[in-house]
Structure formats: C-alpha cells, structure tokens
Scaffold this active site. Structure first.
Site, PDB file in Angstrom:
ATOM      1  N   ASP A  36      46.429 -18.184   1.273  1.00 31.04           N
ATOM      2  CA  ASP A  36      45.296 -17.221   0.696  1.00 31.04           C
ATOM      3  C   ASP A  36      45.753 -15.839   1.303  1.00 31.04           C
ATOM      4  OD1 ASP A  36      42.202 -16.308   0.409  1.00 31.04           O
ATOM      5  OD2 ASP A  36      42.380 -15.667   2.717  1.00 31.04           O
ATOM      6  N   GLU A  75      48.066 -16.966  -3.002  1.00 37.88           N
ATOM      7  CA  GLU A  75      47.717 -15.362  -3.727  1.00 37.88           C
ATOM      8  C   GLU A  75      48.089 -14.254  -3.232  1.00 37.88           C
ATOM      9  OE1 GLU A  75      42.935 -13.993  -3.542  1.00 37.88           O
ATOM     10  OE2 GLU A  75      43.734 -14.791  -1.751  1.00 37.88           O
TER      11      GLU A  75
END
Lengths: 723, 119
Positions: free
Chosen positions: A371, A408
C-alpha cells in the site's frame, strides 16, 4: 543431549529468569520458557509486564535492570538484561497459552504528551505492545466494543508456530500466468446470502474455495489482514447502538506480525495459535486448489496516528526511530493518515523485512502488494531516494526470492511513480495508467488509441526492459467505484461516509449510461452489462497481469460510494444472490478467464515486438481498423491480431487471436485479416450479444459464417480465434 | 484433568473430563500415547471436555499420528459444538473420525476394520 543453558540464573518475585537472546526479536518459545527481546535505541529503562490473559492488572512486572535474587541461593544480585540496544530475558515456566505481555519504557530528553509535538514520547505509566508480537489480543471478536477503561488495549500473545503443512509450499505460479482477485476477508462472506458456516472469516473463505475455482482465478489478494483496530476513528449513532463508521478495511496496522484475530472464526477463544492455525489452514487449502495468496500490506504508516493519536507501541518505544518527524517533532503525513513509518531507517527496514520473511516462511504467503509503496522509497527526511535501500533489500532478499512484490506506486504526499518505481528486476506495479486510460476509452473518449494500444500490450511505454509482468492491469480496485458503479454513476455518492461527500476521488472517468443510479430501463441495463463485459474483455486479453475486484464478476454495487472504507454493511458485503441474478455475467467472466488460461499468447513474459521474428508471415501483433491491416489511430475503433506462432517469445504454439474493439456509439463493419489457408475464424466472444451467445466455452467456439467480415455493434468488443 | 481408560471388545475407551490446555495436554498424551496403538483402536470420549486450547489440538493430532502409524483407529465422541467448530476452523477436524456416542464410535471402528479387511 540437553542444552546446558536451559536453567535460570536469576529470580524476581518468584519468576525464574536468565539473560535472553537478542535474536529473534519478539517473544519466542524456547526450552523451559519464553525468550523476550525488544529494541529501543532512545530508551534507558524497560520493564516486561506479564499478564494472565484478559486480566487488567499484570501478574508481575520484571525490570530488565535492577536487583534480583540469585537462582538457587537467593542471594541479592544486580542484573542487567540488555545487549546493545536490545532488552532481552528468558522467563521460565510460563504457561505460554495463557499469558499476555507488554513493555513499559522510559527514557531521557522529553516525554511529549498526547497533543504535543516532540521527539521522545516515553510514558512509563503505559504498557506498550511489542512491535514483533506474533498474536495480539484485545480485539478478538470482530466488532465487539472494547472496554475503553482498560489501560492495555492491544496485548501481545505468544504463538506456538508449528503447523501440519502436509508438504505445502508456495505455488510459484509465474507472474504472467496469474489472474488476481482482490477481496476483503470480512466482506467476502459476511452477508447471510453467502450461506457459509463461518461468515466473515478466514474459515468462511475456505468454504468458498469452490466458487473461486469455478471463477478461474489463481490468486486471491487479501486486503489488510495484519492486526488492526476496527474501532480506530469509529463513530456510533448517538440514537442507537449502531456503528456509523468503523476502520473497516483495515489500512492501519497495529502489529506487523500478527493476523487480525477478528477475521478468525476461532478468534473468540483468545488463543493466538488457533488464529494462526485457521489462517494457515486457509492458505494450505487455497494452495491445494491452485490458488496463490497475496497480502495487501500497509507499511507506510501505523494505527498510532499523529501527535493526537494513541500510544500503542512504536512511538512509546522509540518514536524517532519508527516515524518520520519534522524539525519541530510533528509527524510527516505522506500517507494521508497522520504519520509516516520511517521505512529507510535501518531498524525499521529490518522490521519490514522480518515481517515479510515471517509471512512468507511461516504462513506460506505467495506475494505482497504494498500500500502506498512510494513512501517506502523516501529517506528519513521524506525525500524520494534514487536507490531506496528498503526496496532493494526486499528485491534481493533470499527468503522473499520467489515472492511476488507489487507496488501501489504512489503515495498521498504527491510522489507518483507508475512506470518509474525502483524495480530491481522484481517489482511490479499497480498500473494506474491502465485503469485511467481504459476507463476513459470505455466511455467512448476519442483520441486515446495510442495510449490504449500501449495498455493492451502490457504498457511497454512504461515498462520497457521490465516486461509486461511489471504491469498489474486493473480497472477497479477497493479504492473507487465497483465495475457496476463505474457504468451506473457519473458522480460519487459518498454521503454515508459522514464527510459531506468530500472524501473519495473525483477522477472516476465513469459513465452512467444515461441515468444516475439503478434503472428499470431495459436498454440502460443492457448497455451497462455490455460495458462491464467490455471492461472484463480488455483487462483479460491485455498483456500483463489482470486483477479483478471482488464481486465485479457478479455486478456488485456500492450504490455509487467510491470510498467505502468505514462500512461494515451491505455497501461492502458481497451479495451472493447475485450469483443467480447475474449468472450470465459470472459465466462471461468464467469463460474469459478460462480463455486467458488457455492461450499462452495472452500471457507473454516479454513485450511484443510488432515484428515477425519467426518468419511466419505475421508479426506477433498487428493493428487493424474497420479495414484489415489499416489501423486508424484517430478515433475510438481499433483491432489487433495476435499471431499464435509467437506465443511466449515464439517457443510455444498457440492459435491466432483477433480482437475487434468498437467504442464508437454506432455499429461498424470490420474487415477481417486473412488467416493461413488451413485455419478458420471462430467466434469466442461478442459483448453486444445476450447470454449465452455473448461468449463460448474456450475450445467450443463456433466457426464464423463470414470469414471476411464482422459487424460490431456500437460500444462492443468481439474476440475471434483462428485455428 | 481426569483420565479414565477401560477395555471393551478389544478397544480402548478413554474418557476425559476437564479442560485440555497447555497445562493438561501433555498429561493426557503421556497417559494415552502408550496405549493408543495397542488394540484395534481407541475411542476418546470428550463429552466431559469443556474447553480445548491449541495445545489440546496438537495433542490430539500427535495421538492420531501414533495411531495411524500402527494402523490403529482413533475416534472422538461427544465433542461439544464449540470444540467441533474450533477443530473445523483450525483444520484439525479432517483427521478424525467423529461419533455421537461410544456405541456408534465402536461401530465405526468395526466398520472401518471390515472395510480394510482386518476384522
């Protein structure tokens, strides 16, 4: 032969001790006892607090420095259990199943209180969670409101880490062969319509493995499963007992080594080993069924928030080590959630590495999606690094050597690295440009064909040298609209999030097909399903690695909410009645996924060359328009032909595959390129048709009547195989 | 923890009363391991067990393995719903033959034996 060091040397209040081993960090079961080891560079005093499980007051608090009794003789003796900056002792005769533990820390130079800026946040009145706790109690049953008066909220537990793996190991499916399914543990089976015995849990997913298999995906990516606090920033309806908002998705880590107990049906037993067993059993069963497990990991920040946040663990142990701070002692907020983990500090880097190694080796996890991974490439002052040590370390780590690493590749501080994330030959990226480009193309925006052609080929413009496997191709993910909402809403409808519709992105590139929200209009609904099938087709015939959002194969809606992070309700829960209601859509996805698995030409490890290096008369990919061999790059109509002789770099034979894409609003005739004489065009999919003529089971595609032309309805895609 | 073992029709019937956890599991294993493979099979009556921890699950698996190594059968009877669920979610249940009571447990062992042609 018995070891000669498994006897106590010291005693404290009846507890037998000896100097511990600094490595591994955490609480480890050793012969006769438990070895405790915890790091702090800034502290100068540390106490181990041991509790009987669930008790408010500790059983005993053992200092790492002070007066002890000599084991045996009982003589008073000074002792210090510390090596370097690591406090470590072994405590004997503990019932490891029945204890919880934490630490008190104190140190020099300031004790910034809640709300104040500062560098050290030592508070010896608070018992802190071990950053290396392998199991964490305190939130054992999902949604059960904790006793807020309890001073020790997140409680370290000891795990017995044996497990009967029955020979299981990570599957090591080549990245180019993966079809990823992004799912939230609780959302997947929480709804009563799931019909499972253990709704909303790891065990619930295990019950749904037959569904995942029938869909055809071979990798499930679980949204965060590290221990988090669903009550962080929660809000209750003042007029009822209902929670209006929870930290439902869980992108806010409390502990990087512990699975979320509330995601385990067995969590209520308060036994960390059982939680681990349940998750390991899920992984083992998924592997038995050919499905890899990827974890969405959040190393960019923690649940401790900014200076107003709670004192849980890291900040009370060594604030300046774990967090990136401003010159005034405030928290940098590159994550958009209050703090930023100091990932390129060597200590924190080791912790991240230890965590990932633990999940890969202990839980047989096949890969990780990071993330806001751009944060992992920032230095200790927040500046982006050219050669980030953490990313390099992970890429070269021996234990993670076969794990998928997916970034990401952006953060909330404005660092956007899609196409430029430091890859070291290992890292793949969530391709945000695939998402945005394909979304706009699906709406019918003209002038995008140059961009779309890159996306369909695995984005060689972004990943030249890295290959198509660097590109995780997705159109929807947990952030943003579901695919059904993508074709049902022009605007986000986030009022339920209690932020005046200000949260969530506005760059959705969505189109409602003529009506905002649910509609009874036959044509609107038909067009919506056609658009969903167009999206699925583009994603699954593109080079690179497709990722499907949970429920998109069923037409799942979040009623126009594009940021459902806080909702423990039907906005997030998978509605399993859709399996029947939208059976045609599920069937379309099943066949489209099977088609991808059946055709190595769709799963190349290297980029296509647009040349005929095999001398077959056909280049590996050729571009066409409504006229064969003549692409018109100005509009929104294009076709391409993949020559099966060039599959996997020309090493594998496959069929010819032709994809005609008409994103113009009206029907258009496509002239088909000719095949070698012995082959015929067969129709595999036509998104404008109703089921069952929208798609055929791979291998049973009927021969086209007209081998020279095909009329594609407006906003439709057709896929042919030449064999 | 109370452990009572009796012989019936060439089978061992072990009745456990109390919680099986980190404190008691090794005692149960010490008592049952030497006899689990001495006959055609063993029935472990758990109707008196209120709670079983992860140490208990491991003890049962060890016992099962010892029985299996000598082609003896292990049947669990009288599991509470809660223990059954725990064993199910943690993946331990698949190893065991379950029966509602001792009689059906004995029958289960006999049936298994007949299927294997050893009875």
């Amino acid at each position: 032969m018995e070891r000669i060091d498994i006897y106590p040397t010291h005693e404290y209040c009846g507890y037998k001790l000896r100097p511990g081993r600094p490595y591994p960090f955490g609480a480890t079961i050793v012969p006769g006892g438990i070895n405790f080891s915890v790091f702090s560079r800034s502290a100068n005093y540390c106490v181990l607090a041991l509790y009987t499980k669930g008790e408010r007051e500790p059983l005993v608090e053992i200092p790492f420095r002070g007066m002890f009794s000599k084991a045996g003789s009982g003589e008073p003796v000074w002792g210090e259990f510390r090596i370097g900056n690591v406090y470590t002792m072994t405590v004997f005769d503990l019932d490891y199943e029945n204890i919880e533990y934490g630490y008190r820390f104190d140190g020099p130079d300031g004790h910034a209180r809640r709300g104040e800026s500062g560098f050290n946040r030592f508070d010896p009145s608070v018992v802190l969670l071990d950053p290396y706790a392998k199991a964490i109690g305190g939130r054992d049953v999902w949604g059960k409101e904790p006793d807020w008066s309890e001073p020790f909220q997140h409680r370290g537990r000891v795990v017995y880490d044996d497990f009967d793996w029955e020979g299981d190991r990570p599957l090591e499916v080549p990245l180019e062969d993966l079809v990823i399914y992004e799912a939230h543990v609780r959302s997947f089976t929480r709804d009563a319509s799931s019909g499972v015995r253990y709704p909303g849990t790891f065990a619930g997913i295990r019950e749904k493995i037959p569904y995942l298999k029938s869909l055809g995906i071979n990798c499930i990516e679980l949204m965060p499963i590290f221990e988090f606090d669903e009550f962080e920033n929660s809000r209750k309806d003042p007029n009822s007992d209902l929670w209006l908002k929870l930290n439902y998705w869980g992108y806010s880590t409390v502990g990087f080594f512990a699975p979320k107990a509330g995601f385990a049906a067995s969590g209520r037993a308060g036994d960390g080993t059982m939680v681990a067993d349940e998750l390991k059993t899920l992984v083992k069963e998924l592997h038995k069924n050919g499905i890899e497990v990827m974890l969405d990991v959040v190393f960019n920040h923690t649940a401790e928030g900014n200076e107003n946040g709670p004192l849980i663990s890291f900040r009370g142990i060594d604030n300046v080590t774990y967090y990136i701070l401003t010159a005034e002692g405030y928290y940098y907020n590159f994550s958009g959630t209050g703090n930023t983990l100091n990932c390129n500090n060597p200590i924190v880097r080791d912790m991240v590495l230890d965590s990932l190694r633990y999940w890969a080796s202990e839980y047989h996890i096949d890969g990780f999606r990071f993330d806001l991974a751009a944060i992992l490439g920032r230095d200790q002052w927040g500046a982006p690094l050219a050669n980030p040590p953490l990313l390099e370390t992970l890429a070269y780590d021996p234990i993670l050597g076969k794990c998928k690493l997916i970034a990401e590749a952006w953060d909330a501080g404005g660092l956007y690295q899609v196409g430029s994330f430091p890859a070291y030959g290992r890292w793949a990226e969530w391709n945000g440009k695939f998402r945005d480009g394909i979304r706009r193309f699906l709406k019918g925006e003209p002038g995008l064909l140059g961009d779309v052609a890159q996306r369909l080929q695995g984005s060689p413009d972004l990943y030249r040298g890295r290959g198509p496997t660097a590109s995780i191709n997705f159109i929807t993910a947990h952030d943003g609209f579901t695919l059904m909402d993508q074709v049902s809403y022009n605007e986000k409808h986030n009022w339920d999030n209690l932020e005046d519709n200000n949260d969530g992105g506005n760059d959705n590139h969505s189109w409602n097909c003529g009506w905002e929200g649910p509609s009874d209009d036959y044509w609107i609904n038909a067009l919506r399903f056609q658009q969903i099938k167009n999206a699925a087709t583009l994603m699954l015939i593109s080079q690179g690695v497709p990722m499907i959002l949970m429920g998109d194969e069923l037409g799942r809606t979040q009623r126009g909410n594009n940021n459902t992070y806080g909702h423990d309700n039907e906005l997030n829960w998978q509605d399993w009645t859709l399996v029947e209601k939208n059976a045609h859509l599920l069937r379309f996805f099943q066949h489209m996924i099977a088609f991808r698995h059946a055709h190595p030409m769709l799963r190349n490890r290297s980029h296509l060359t647009n040349t005929d290096y095999k001398g077959t008369g056909y280049a590996d990919i050729t571009w066409h328009g409504t006229r064969a061999w003549q692409a018109d790059w100005s509009g929104n109509v294009v076709a391409f032909l993949l020559s099966g002789k060039h599959a996997k770099g020309g090493t594998v034979d496959d069929d010819f595959i032709y994809v005609g894409i008409n994103m113009h609003w009206d029907a258009l005739p496509f002239e088909l390129p000719g095949l070698p004489a012995e082959l015929q065009w067969r129709i595999f999919a036509n998104t404008s048709m109703t089921s069952p003529e929208d798609i055929w089971e791979p291998g049973s595609e009927p021969v086209l009547q007209d081998q020279h032309g095909f009329t594609a309805a407006g906003r439709s895609i057709f896929v042919l195989v030449g064999k | 923890m109370d452990i009572r073992v009796q012989d019936r029709d060439g089978l061992k019937i072990a009745e456990l009363v109390g919680d099986i956890d980190g404190k008691t599991a090794s005692g149960v294993l010490d008592a049952l391991a030497p006899i689990v493979s001495t006959g055609k099979g063993m029935i472990v009556d758990m109707s008196g067990v209120g709670y079983m921890s992860s140490a208990g699950l491991r003890m049962l698996l060890t016992l099962y393995r010892q029985a299996a190594a000598s082609k003896s059968l292990l049947v669990l009877v009288g599991l509470s719903e809660e223990i059954k669920e725990t064993m199910d979610t943690t993946g331990f249940l698949t190893h065991f033959i379950l029966a509602g009571d001792i009689q059906t447990g004995m029958q289960a062992i006999k049936n298994e034996g007949r299927r294997d042609g050893t009875d």
